[in-house]
Design an enzyme around this catalytic site. Structure first.
Site, short mmCIF file in Angstrom:
data_model
loop_
_atom_site.label_atom_id
_atom_site.label_comp_id
_atom_site.label_asym_id
_atom_site.label_seq_id
_atom_site.Cartn_x
_atom_site.Cartn_y
_atom_site.Cartn_z
CE LYS A 14 7.87 -5.84 -9.80
NZ LYS A 14 8.06 -7.12 -10.54
NE ARG A 89 2.31 -9.22 -7.98
CZ ARG A 89 3.51 -9.08 -7.40
NH1 ARG A 89 3.73 -8.11 -6.56
NH2 ARG A 89 4.48 -9.92 -7.70
NE ARG A 128 14.11 -13.17 -7.11
CZ ARG A 128 13.12 -12.32 -7.43
NH1 ARG A 128 13.39 -11.05 -7.67
NH2 ARG A 128 11.88 -12.73 -7.53
NE ARG A 134 10.81 -14.07 -3.76
CZ ARG A 134 10.24 -13.09 -4.45
NH1 ARG A 134 10.84 -11.92 -4.55
NH2 ARG A 134 9.07 -13.28 -5.03
NE ARG A 146 6.59 -15.36 -8.39
CZ ARG A 146 7.91 -15.29 -8.26
NH1 ARG A 146 8.66 -16.38 -8.31
NH2 ARG A 146 8.48 -14.13 -8.06
P1 AMP Z 1 7.06 -10.05 -5.27
O1 AMP Z 1 8.12 -9.97 -4.22
O2 AMP Z 1 6.55 -8.69 -5.68
O3 AMP Z 1 7.47 -10.89 -6.45
O4 AMP Z 1 5.83 -10.79 -4.62
C1 AMP Z 1 5.89 -12.14 -4.18
C2 AMP Z 1 4.48 -12.68 -3.99
O5 AMP Z 1 3.80 -11.93 -2.98
C3 AMP Z 1 3.59 -12.59 -5.22
O6 AMP Z 1 3.76 -13.67 -6.10
C4 AMP Z 1 2.20 -12.59 -4.57
O7 AMP Z 1 1.84 -13.88 -4.15
C5 AMP Z 1 2.42 -11.76 -3.32
N1 AMP Z 1 2.20 -10.32 -3.58
C6 AMP Z 1 3.13 -9.32 -3.56
N2 AMP Z 1 2.58 -8.13 -3.85
C7 AMP Z 1 1.26 -8.37 -4.08
C8 AMP Z 1 0.16 -7.57 -4.45
N3 AMP Z 1 0.30 -6.25 -4.68
N4 AMP Z 1 -1.05 -8.17 -4.58
C9 AMP Z 1 -1.22 -9.47 -4.36
N5 AMP Z 1 -0.22 -10.31 -4.03
C10 AMP Z 1 1.01 -9.78 -3.88
#
Ligand code: AMP
Length: 191
Positions: A14, A89, A128, A134, A146
């Site tokens: 994404k 989400r 990654r 990260r 996740r």
């Molecule tokens: P991402 O970069 O989208 O993979 O997000 C990394 C982490 O941030 C996720 O595993 C969640 O812990 C948190 N996170 C990101 N976006 C959301 C969301 N829309 N709702 C809840 N937690 C989020």
């Protein structure tokens, strides 16, 4: 006005595709993951609390991310549109996004889902994790959690947008440019 939700499991690509799309269509990239990581880097109270949740592979509370999106929509109210990446989400987040966009008369054009098998997702995320810094990409148990949270809480949103005739699934494997071509074709047909 082009508002796209880029959807898919962690590691589906994404962020990579969002970066290309914002350039091509002059859109604003709204990644709740990036916004949360920026709070972590600044060591704000929100960031410190979010880091604990993120490092378990769980979701931060809905109201936290909804508030972030609300502020960003206001900040960029004159933009050509938004790429939502990693948001919504959960069902309450999708309902809140509908309300935020309805208030501003800016509907979602489509939810574009990048479809990638679990084995490939795990491979990409571990890769990654080697250079992204990260922490949530560096441990298999966090990655697996996740993906589990995605399957249970996020994947059902595909039905939510299908029922509104907004869901488009796209093969998320192949070269970055091929995938980008598929997404762009979809957007060009809809806009
Ligand atoms: P991402 O970069 O989208 O993979 O997000 C990394 C982490 O941030 C996720 O595993 C969640 O812990 C948190 N996170 C990101 N976006 C959301 C969301 N829309 N709702 C809840 N937690 C989020």
């Amino acid at each position: 006005m082009i508002n796209i939700i880029l959807f898919g499991a962690p590691g589906a690509g994404k962020g990579t595709q969002a970066n290309k799309l914002i350039e091509k269509y002059q859109l604003v990239h709204l990644s709740t993951g990036d916004l949360l990581r920026s709070e972590i880097a600044k060591k704000t109270d929100l960031g410190i609390a979010a880091k604990k949740v993120i490092d378990r592979g769980e979701l931060v509370p809905d109201e936290v991310v909804i508030g972030m999106i609300d502020r960003k929509l206001e900040e960029h109210k004159n933009s050509n549109g938004f790429i939502f990446d990693g948001f919504p989400r959960t069902t309450p987040q999708a309902v809140a996004l509908d309300r935020l966009l309805a208030d501003r008369k800016k509907p979602i054009l489509a939810m574009i889902a990048l479809l990638v098998e679990e084995e490939e997702l795990i491979k990409r995320l571990l890769n990654r994790g080697k250079d992204s810094g990260r922490t949530d990409d560096q441990e298999l148990s966090i990655i697996e959690n996740r993906i589990k949270v995605y399957t249970n809480e996020t994947a059902p949103l595909a039905e939510y947008y299908t029922s509104k005739n907004k869901y488009v699934g796209i093969k998320g494997v192949g070269s970055i440019d091929d995938i980008f071509g598929r997404i762009s074709d979809t957007i060009d047909k809809l806009k």
